[in-house]
Design an enzyme around this catalytic site. Structure first.
Site, PDB file in Angstrom:
ATOM      1  N   LYS A 323      -3.670  -3.745   7.063  1.00  0.00           N
ATOM      2  CA  LYS A 323      -4.319  -3.205   5.873  1.00  0.00           C
ATOM      3  C   LYS A 323      -5.639  -3.951   5.760  1.00  0.00           C
ATOM      4  O   LYS A 323      -5.701  -5.093   5.326  1.00  0.00           O
ATOM      5  CB  LYS A 323      -3.473  -3.386   4.620  1.00  0.00           C
ATOM      6  N   ARG A 328     -12.628   2.775   2.037  1.00  0.00           N
ATOM      7  CA  ARG A 328     -12.258   3.975   2.770  1.00  0.00           C
ATOM      8  C   ARG A 328     -13.494   4.803   3.105  1.00  0.00           C
ATOM      9  O   ARG A 328     -14.357   4.988   2.241  1.00  0.00           O
ATOM     10  CB  ARG A 328     -11.311   4.799   1.881  1.00  0.00           C
ATOM     11  N   ARG A 343     -13.940   7.241  -0.862  1.00  0.00           N
ATOM     12  CA  ARG A 343     -12.697   7.738  -1.435  1.00  0.00           C
ATOM     13  C   ARG A 343     -12.953   8.615  -2.660  1.00  0.00           C
ATOM     14  O   ARG A 343     -12.191   9.506  -2.968  1.00  0.00           O
ATOM     15  CB  ARG A 343     -11.885   6.501  -1.806  1.00  0.00           C
ATOM     16  N   GLU A 372     -11.400   2.834   7.608  1.00  0.00           N
ATOM     17  CA  GLU A 372     -11.779   1.799   6.648  1.00  0.00           C
ATOM     18  C   GLU A 372     -12.993   1.056   7.197  1.00  0.00           C
ATOM     19  O   GLU A 372     -12.971   0.596   8.341  1.00  0.00           O
ATOM     20  CB  GLU A 372     -10.588   0.835   6.469  1.00  0.00           C
ATOM     21  N   ARG A 489      -0.329  10.761  -3.058  1.00  0.00           N
ATOM     22  CA  ARG A 489       0.194   9.413  -2.871  1.00  0.00           C
ATOM     23  C   ARG A 489       1.620   9.568  -2.356  1.00  0.00           C
ATOM     24  O   ARG A 489       2.571   9.568  -3.106  1.00  0.00           O
ATOM     25  CB  ARG A 489       0.178   8.669  -4.205  1.00  0.00           C
ATOM     26  N   LYS A 495       1.983   0.725   1.644  1.00  0.00           N
ATOM     27  CA  LYS A 495       1.306  -0.559   1.829  1.00  0.00           C
ATOM     28  C   LYS A 495       2.261  -1.689   1.488  1.00  0.00           C
ATOM     29  O   LYS A 495       3.117  -1.568   0.608  1.00  0.00           O
ATOM     30  CB  LYS A 495       0.032  -0.632   1.009  1.00  0.00           C
TER      31      LYS A 495
HETATM   32  P1  AMP Z   1      -4.811   0.620  -2.160  1.00  0.00           P
HETATM   33  O1  AMP Z   1      -6.293   0.795  -2.341  1.00  0.00           O
HETATM   34  O2  AMP Z   1      -4.333  -0.769  -2.434  1.00  0.00           O
HETATM   35  O3  AMP Z   1      -4.029   1.714  -2.844  1.00  0.00           O
HETATM   36  O4  AMP Z   1      -4.518   0.845  -0.611  1.00  0.00           O
HETATM   37  C1  AMP Z   1      -4.834   1.994   0.071  1.00  0.00           C
HETATM   38  C2  AMP Z   1      -6.146   1.804   0.776  1.00  0.00           C
HETATM   39  O5  AMP Z   1      -6.030   0.839   1.827  1.00  0.00           O
HETATM   40  C3  AMP Z   1      -6.643   3.011   1.504  1.00  0.00           C
HETATM   41  O6  AMP Z   1      -7.246   3.937   0.662  1.00  0.00           O
HETATM   42  C4  AMP Z   1      -7.631   2.417   2.488  1.00  0.00           C
HETATM   43  O7  AMP Z   1      -8.890   2.297   1.876  1.00  0.00           O
HETATM   44  C5  AMP Z   1      -7.106   1.015   2.714  1.00  0.00           C
HETATM   45  N1  AMP Z   1      -6.649   0.759   4.106  1.00  0.00           N
HETATM   46  C6  AMP Z   1      -6.882  -0.383   4.784  1.00  0.00           C
HETATM   47  N2  AMP Z   1      -6.351  -0.348   6.004  1.00  0.00           N
HETATM   48  C7  AMP Z   1      -5.756   0.859   6.142  1.00  0.00           C
HETATM   49  C8  AMP Z   1      -5.027   1.494   7.198  1.00  0.00           C
HETATM   50  N3  AMP Z   1      -4.793   0.892   8.367  1.00  0.00           N
HETATM   51  N4  AMP Z   1      -4.550   2.744   6.962  1.00  0.00           N
HETATM   52  C9  AMP Z   1      -4.772   3.365   5.776  1.00  0.00           C
HETATM   53  N5  AMP Z   1      -5.451   2.818   4.756  1.00  0.00           N
HETATM   54  C10 AMP Z   1      -5.946   1.577   4.930  1.00  0.00           C
END
Ligand code: AMP
Length: 634
Positions: A323, A328, A343, A372, A489, A495
């Site tokens: 991650k 994004r 995003r 990303e 979602r 994650k």
């Molecule tokens: P969150 O913003 O905490 O909801 O986490 C989702 C976000 O993690 C996504 O929208 C991406 O911007 C980011 N992200 C980072 N690495 C990855 C990955 N390998 N695959 C998908 N999303 C990722």
């Protein structure tokens, strides 16, 4: 469509808080709007003058609008100021002052919805010397409309419409207006109006039948409707469908609204969706697909607090990816042209010139890619935390310089469209393979997101430790068979980040490694501080360290530090308490194996705490508190 009609609709919507009633009013308006006006109507209903990916800005401040009101109404600047202070809303000020003026002059312009949109959009191109005055002039000319129109024109120009029409409401309104109607969900009144399931008719006020059984009107049976839908036959938007039960009715209704949602997910433009619904009906909506340079809503992740839960949610074997701590980016490529979207679907192509040549260099004609963007140190090539690059997203000046000082690398992890073929329904495994084929291994500005495909929790755990050691946030676990679901979602992507507070623990024992790790001390017994200052064991850790010195804190370095403190002859040594390390873990468990009464699940070394001695280590009391509040028990 006249703008006065839209102003009346805004007024009605503002007075309604019930979603069903709002949807009905919206559907009435959409139903009577000509195709050429649908785009402007739907954009303005959302309080927008430009689609989200259009980077132009109206750039009209409240002060400027104040001047325009005064020029349009003849009121003094002071009058405008004091009324604004009283009402707190320039829209109301414009309305009030122009209704005063109207008593003396009767002239008012008949504004068309499309014309208004074009004129407000035109404000974006007024720049440079004298542009403020020209904007004041243009806004004041718009304000010579009726008082009610003036209220909404001001709010629109200021992008402060706030009438609360959400995407879900617009989606339903398009369905009600332009697609087949499911009886029961919509209820016919004897006056001819089709109503939402309310007590009384929205048009004539008569009581409405409550249950499906009481509804007299006859329409297409649900079987006929399903058959027609499957065979791709066109069904007129005015068709009435008679479901077998309330449940059947809701299922049919969902089928219809899902088609609208699908088209919206693809195009992000309700105007385009409404035009398709009107012209090509349900079938057209279901067939709508990604268009290059129109951003698609991105698939979002769910969250789990343990690796086991995350793995069971996505199913094994799964793909584990770092991650990455960036932002994004959806990259659109066509015939040498490239556009980048965030995003929020904003166009940030101009802000990140460094990654464009690499994207152009991919040997593809048409593609929509997901990834990303992560900042990196130009000297070492190492990733930098998001906070450092976040300023670049909105930056307008000195872009080239920033691109040299704090460049970003785009890590791609998905492909939504390739050479004109939509891959949304293609399993993730295949999408990733296609991505792998088009990308060089690891370029300076473009790379493939590090991924591990496995069914082993241990391997995922090690991968997680690696991700953290490299400064990433954690892991994304992905279902290998899943489609790409824009805007949702979904559990296809989960994650997993560190959620527990780190513990600082003292090393009190160590074990020799085996195989290629022979010669090093590779597993360490950890202790926290008891109530009387004594050290109490809480588990062993062997993950989080590197096998190569240049990669970070390594087994070699730990061995060098521990040897002088270690005593004992066998595989396990006792270590004199002196070294404190920061440890992350997934969970604290109660355990009779260790003197503290607790053990750590999946502990991993984060770093040495040279600044701390054993007397500064985490206490048993802290461990007890963390134990008590984990898994949402706090
Ligand atoms: P969150 O913003 O905490 O909801 O986490 C989702 C976000 O993690 C996504 O929208 C991406 O911007 C980011 N992200 C980072 N690495 C990855 C990955 N390998 N695959 C998908 N999303 C990722």
């Amino acid at each position: 469509m006249l703008y006065a009609e839209l102003a009346e609709l805004y007024d009605t919507l503002e007075k309604t808080s019930k979603r069903l009633e709002m949807t009905w009013h919206l559907a009435q308006a959409i139903g009577r709007t000509e195709e050429k006006d649908l785009g402007a109507l739907l954009l303005l209903l959302q309080g927008r003058v430009l689609p989200p990916w259009d980077e132009r800005k109206v750039g009209v401040a409240e002060k400027l609008v104040g001047k325009a009101i005064s020029r349009a109404t003849g009121a003094s600047a002071k009058e405008v100021e004091s009324l604004w202070a009283k009402r707190g809303d320039l829209g109301l000020v414009a309305e009030e002052l122009s209704s005063k003026k109207r008593q003396s002059t009767l002239r008012s312009e008949r504004l068309e919805v499309r014309g208004v949109l074009e004129r407000v959009q035109g404000l974006t191109s007024l720049e440079g010397e004298g542009s403020v005055d020209r904007k004041v002039e243009e806004v004041s000319r718009l304000l010579s409309a009726s008082p009610r129109e003036a209220r909404y024109l001001v709010r629109t120009v200021l992008e402060q419409l706030r009438i609360g029409v959400g995407a879900g409401t617009l989606r339903d309104a398009i369905a009600w207006a332009l697609l087949p109607k499911v009886l029961g969900v919509l209820v016919p009144c004897s006056c001819g109006a089709l109503n939402p399931a309310l007590k009384t008719c929205m048009q004539c006020g008569k009581p409405l039948p409550k249950r499906l059984a009481e509804i007299q009107a006859k329409g297409m049976s649900s079987q006929d409707f399903r058959r027609a839908l499957e065979s791709g036959k066109s069904i007129p938007g005015s068709a009435l469908i008679t479901p077998e039960s309330d449940e059947d009715g809701r299922a049919l209704y969902t089928l219809i609204t899902d088609a609208v949602q699908h088209a919206y997910d693809m195009l992000n433009d309700f105007g385009a969706v409404a035009r398709i619904a009107k012209r090509k009906g349900l079938r057209g909506l279901r067939e709508s697909s990604i268009e290059v340079f129109t951003p698609v809503k991105m698939m979002l992740a769910q969250k789990e607090d343990t690796l086991a839960a995350a793995m069971s949610r996505v199913g094994v074997p799964c793909a584990a990816e770092y991650k990455l701590d960036g932002f994004r980016v959806q990259a659109h490529l066509q015939g040498g042209g490239v556009r980048l979207f965030t995003r929020r679907l904003e166009d940030v192509t101009a802000q990140f010139p460094e990654i464009l040549p690499a994207l152009r260099g991919l040997r593809v004609n048409d593609a929509v890619l997901d990834g990303e963007a992560v900042g990196f140190d130009p000297a070492s090539g190492k990733c930098r935390p998001f906070q450092e690059v976040s300023q670049r997203i909105r930056r307008k000046y000195g872009i080239e310089e920033m691109a040299r000082e704090l460049p970003v690398r785009l890590y791609l992890f998905d492909v939504l469209m390739l050479e004109g073929e939509t891959l949304l329904k293609t399993p993730f495994r295949k999408r990733r393979e296609a991505l792998g084929r088009m990308l060089p291994k690891e370029g300076k500005y473009l790379a493939l997101a590090p991924q591990l495909v496995t069914a082993s929790e241990k391997e995922v755990e090690d991968f997680f430790a690696e991700a953290l050691a490299e400064g990433h946030e954690g892991l994304m676990l992905k279902n290998l068979d899943a489609p790409y679901q824009p805007g949702a979602r979904v559990g296809h992507m989960v994650k997993y980040k560190v959620v527990m507070d780190a513990l600082d623990l003292v090393i009190v024992g160590a074990e020799h490694g085996e195989g290629k790790r022979a010669g090093w001390l590779t597993s360490y017994t950890l202790a926290c501080r008891g109530n009387a200052g004594e050290l109490l064991e809480i588990g062993k850790v062997s993950t989080g360290l590197k096998e190569k010195e240049e990669e970070g804190l390594s087994f070699m370095e730990m061995t060098r530090r521990l040897k002088p403190l270690a005593s004992g002859a066998g595989k396990s040594m006792t270590v004199k308490p002196a070294i404190v390390i920061e440890v992350h873990y997934e969970e604290i468990q109660s355990s009779s194996n260790y003197s503290s009464g607790y053990a750590l699940r999946f502990p991993r070394v984060i770093r040495l705490r040279d600044d701390k001695g054993p007397e500064d280590a985490s206490t048993l009391q802290q461990v007890e508190q963390l134990y008590a509040k984990q898994r949402g028990r706090g």
